[in-house]
Design a protein around this motif. Structure first.
Motif, PDB file in Angstrom:
ATOM      1  N   ASN A 130      79.166  34.842  81.826  1.00 34.03           N
ATOM      2  CA  ASN A 130      79.486  34.143  80.569  1.00 34.03           C
ATOM      3  C   ASN A 130      80.505  34.883  79.713  1.00 34.03           C
ATOM      4  O   ASN A 130      80.593  34.653  78.510  1.00 34.03           O
ATOM      5  CB  ASN A 130      78.212  33.875  79.753  1.00 34.03           C
ATOM      6  N   ALA A 131      81.311  35.739  80.325  1.00 37.02           N
ATOM      7  CA  ALA A 131      82.273  36.525  79.540  1.00 37.02           C
ATOM      8  C   ALA A 131      83.202  35.629  78.730  1.00 37.02           C
ATOM      9  O   ALA A 131      83.591  35.978  77.606  1.00 37.02           O
ATOM     10  CB  ALA A 131      83.084  37.435  80.461  1.00 37.02           C
ATOM     11  N   ASP A 132      83.552  34.468  79.251  1.00 40.98           N
ATOM     12  CA  ASP A 132      84.467  33.585  78.523  1.00 40.98           C
ATOM     13  C   ASP A 132      83.817  32.973  77.280  1.00 40.98           C
ATOM     14  O   ASP A 132      84.527  32.498  76.381  1.00 40.98           O
ATOM     15  CB  ASP A 132      84.970  32.471  79.443  1.00 40.98           C
ATOM     16  N   SER A 133      82.488  32.969  77.211  1.00 35.48           N
ATOM     17  CA  SER A 133      81.805  32.455  76.026  1.00 35.48           C
ATOM     18  C   SER A 133      81.770  33.467  74.891  1.00 35.48           C
ATOM     19  O   SER A 133      81.490  33.103  73.747  1.00 35.48           O
ATOM     20  CB  SER A 133      80.369  32.045  76.376  1.00 35.48           C
ATOM     21  N   VAL A 134      82.051  34.728  75.205  1.00 33.28           N
ATOM     22  CA  VAL A 134      81.957  35.770  74.170  1.00 33.28           C
ATOM     23  C   VAL A 134      82.914  35.492  73.008  1.00 33.28           C
ATOM     24  O   VAL A 134      82.487  35.476  71.841  1.00 33.28           O
ATOM     25  CB  VAL A 134      82.173  37.166  74.791  1.00 33.28           C
ATOM     26  N   PRO A 135      84.216  35.274  73.228  1.00 29.23           N
ATOM     27  CA  PRO A 135      85.090  35.012  72.080  1.00 29.23           C
ATOM     28  C   PRO A 135      84.755  33.713  71.355  1.00 29.23           C
ATOM     29  O   PRO A 135      84.946  33.611  70.136  1.00 29.23           O
ATOM     30  CB  PRO A 135      86.491  34.968  72.692  1.00 29.23           C
ATOM     31  N   ILE A 136      84.212  32.727  72.065  1.00 28.78           N
ATOM     32  CA  ILE A 136      83.846  31.459  71.424  1.00 28.78           C
ATOM     33  C   ILE A 136      82.676  31.677  70.468  1.00 28.78           C
ATOM     34  O   ILE A 136      82.691  31.210  69.321  1.00 28.78           O
ATOM     35  CB  ILE A 136      83.503  30.403  72.493  1.00 28.78           C
ATOM     36  N   LEU A 137      81.663  32.397  70.915  1.00 26.94           N
ATOM     37  CA  LEU A 137      80.512  32.693  70.063  1.00 26.94           C
ATOM     38  C   LEU A 137      80.901  33.614  68.906  1.00 26.94           C
ATOM     39  O   LEU A 137      80.399  33.473  67.784  1.00 26.94           O
ATOM     40  CB  LEU A 137      79.393  33.321  70.885  1.00 26.94           C
ATOM     41  N   ALA A 138      81.799  34.545  69.171  1.00 24.17           N
ATOM     42  CA  ALA A 138      82.277  35.416  68.095  1.00 24.17           C
ATOM     43  C   ALA A 138      82.974  34.592  67.014  1.00 24.17           C
ATOM     44  O   ALA A 138      82.751  34.799  65.810  1.00 24.17           O
ATOM     45  CB  ALA A 138      83.219  36.477  68.655  1.00 24.17           C
ATOM     46  N   GLN A 139      83.806  33.646  67.427  1.00 25.97           N
ATOM     47  CA  GLN A 139      84.495  32.788  66.470  1.00 25.97           C
ATOM     48  C   GLN A 139      83.505  31.922  65.703  1.00 25.97           C
ATOM     49  O   GLN A 139      83.724  31.580  64.528  1.00 25.97           O
ATOM     50  CB  GLN A 139      85.496  31.895  67.210  1.00 25.97           C
ATOM     51  N   ALA A 140      82.370  31.597  66.322  1.00 23.81           N
ATOM     52  CA  ALA A 140      81.352  30.758  65.686  1.00 23.81           C
ATOM     53  C   ALA A 140      80.492  31.525  64.693  1.00 23.81           C
ATOM     54  O   ALA A 140      79.673  30.918  64.006  1.00 23.81           O
ATOM     55  CB  ALA A 140      80.469  30.122  66.743  1.00 23.81           C
ATOM     56  N   GLY A 141      80.652  32.863  64.635  1.00 23.87           N
ATOM     57  CA  GLY A 141      80.007  33.612  63.572  1.00 23.87           C
ATOM     58  C   GLY A 141      78.816  34.447  63.947  1.00 23.87           C
ATOM     59  O   GLY A 141      78.112  34.948  63.056  1.00 23.87           O
ATOM     60  N   VAL A 142      78.530  34.645  65.255  1.00 24.89           N
ATOM     61  CA  VAL A 142      77.436  35.553  65.592  1.00 24.89           C
ATOM     62  C   VAL A 142      77.856  36.981  65.220  1.00 24.89           C
ATOM     63  O   VAL A 142      79.040  37.319  65.269  1.00 24.89           O
ATOM     64  CB  VAL A 142      77.041  35.467  67.082  1.00 24.89           C
TER      65      VAL A 142
END
Length: 455
Positions: A130-142
């Protein structure tokens, strides 16, 4: 209308002293002298009780959505409020789905609506693939990400190896967000477990379980993590440190400027392996509770600042999963339920170590409010009683002596090794953003906690 909350012992930025907190629009507007009450403000005088900043517990398993029968937002946040915890950061596993994608985060946010008694945030998860989800979740505010270096207990939250860690750290580099790691490597655990099974060890004995999770598993994992933190210059946080044998590695990393922080948990500071009864699987956690001498070494590292903070790692499950009737440590679910007890446990420990009330209050605030707030990116908003911060306030009776009973446990399942513990100090009231949510064993009003999204 402004409110004025005063006591003879308030933990201000200048230390413990008589003071008045002026509260307006959910925040602390000012910290004044005890007898300096603004004209027209509603005054609450708490006498000789301590006023402390609300605790920030950065390691909690809420388990919702998907496993609300294990815990859930409503019961977890009530338990938090009863113990002076005004901010929780939820771990990404044991819920279904785990918080490893944007869709899973949205499901968690939907599940929390209307149920939350304190403020909360959600760690993202790093698993294989799920490495590609890391920047998406970071942008979402985790506020950061959690991973395991060994089987997590859940097949769908897959543990990661060095290659996966490198992918995740590459995505995190430059964001400032930390990677939180369960620091045990699988090799030493598999080897120890195989040896015990070959020798027909008795899995009802705590000594067998302790031997199955050797110190070397933590030491090897922390050696890997500190090396990667230095290489990537990306912050790594070691969750629930249990082994004192890893302290020298951590000390060397600190001397070298490696961006690594460390937490331990209340159960590693309170309990000791020598006094855990055989078959008492309510004590099972991973890494395991180790010896008395190990415990005292952890305490010394906490006092010197090598260990940065104390979190609960509240990890509950339905009673049946603890397999108490069989008493086999290899079959029981691992995790200790304790949410709401951490403050009196730590207060009792600090006083046992001979510290006075001022030192005790300052250390509680640093270890359980300020440092966890910093880890979660909440400094300036949570973790201190200072102008501009949220008016999250604990009214604490430092002299109350009590014994933990079933009625004191506000989490869903009343299974905890702390039952019967004799404690000193008790939360009288908990205020969230300028209003009481818990007062004298009663919950006030309706749930009004909110998610804290990191920008």
């Amino acid at each position: 209308m402004a409110q004025a909350l005063r006591a003879t012992r308030v933990l201000t930025p200048d230390g413990l002293r008589p003071a008045t907190l002026v509260v307006e629009n959910e925040q602390i507007r000012d910290v004044r002298e005890w007898n300096d009450t603004p004209r027209g403000a509603e005054l609450r005088d708490f006498g000789t009780h301590l006023l402390l900043p609300g605790l920030v517990d950065a390691h909690v398993h809420i388990n919702e959505p998907g496993r609300t029968e294990w815990e859930g937002f409503a019961s977890a946040t009530r338990a938090a409020a009863a113990g002076g915890v005004t901010t929780l950061v939820d771990m990404p596993l044991n819920s279904l789905p785990e918080t490893v994608s944007m869709g899973a985060l949205e499901a968690k946010r939907a599940a929390a609506k209307g149920k939350v008694w304190v403020d909360w945030a959600a760690w993202g998860g790093v698993v294989r693939g799920n490495a590609d989800s890391v920047p998406i979740l970071a942008q979402a505010g985790v506020p950061g990400f959690k991973c395991f270096l060994i089987h997590s207990g859940s097949d769908s939250f897959a543990w990661v190896g060095e290659a996966d860690l490198r992918l995740a750290l590459g995505r995190l580099r430059g964001t400032g967000l930390p990677l939180l790691a369960h620091a045990e490597l699988t090799g030493p655990v598999k080897e120890a477990t195989a040896s015990l099974n070959q020798s027909s060890a008795d899995w009802k004995k705590y000594s067998t379980y302790l031997a199955s999770r050797p110190d070397q598993a933590e030491v090897d994992a922390i050696a890997l993590l500190t090396r990667l933190a230095e290489e990537f210059q990306t912050p790594i946080h070691i969750v629930h440190l249990a082994s004192a044998e890893a302290l020298s590695l951590l000390a060397e990393a600190r001397r070298s400027g490696v961006p690594v922080t460390v937490e331990t948990c209340t159960h590693y500071l309170w309990f000791e392996a020598e006094h855990i009864p055989d078959g008492a699987t309510e004590y099972k956690c991973a890494p395991p509770i180790r010896s008395t001498s190990n415990r005292e070494s952890l305490w010394s590292a906490l006092e010197t600042g090598l260990i940065d903070m104390v979190n609960s790692d509240h990890s509950p499950c339905p009673p049946a999963l603890k397999r108490r009737d069989e008493g086999r440590w290899d079959q029981a679910w691992g995790g200790i339920a304790s949410l709401g007890l951490a403050l009196p446990v730590m207060w009792t420990l600090i006083r046992r170590h001979g510290l006075d009330r001022e030192d005790a209050a300052e250390r509680i605030s640093r270890w359980m409010s300020a440092q966890p707030a910093r880890l979660a990116g909440l400094t300036g908003r949570k973790g201190a009683l200072e102008p501009g911060s949220d008016a999250d306030i604990i009214v604490f009776d430092p002299d109350a002596a009590w014994t933990v009973s079933l009625s004191d446990l506000h989490f869903r399942h009343k299974v905890s090794p702390y039952l019967g513990a004799q404690l000193q100090g008790r939360v009288s009231e908990t205020w969230l953003r300028g209003k009481p949510v818990y007062c004298n064993s009663e919950f006030i009003g309706q749930p009004r906690g909110k998610e804290l999204v990191r920008r």
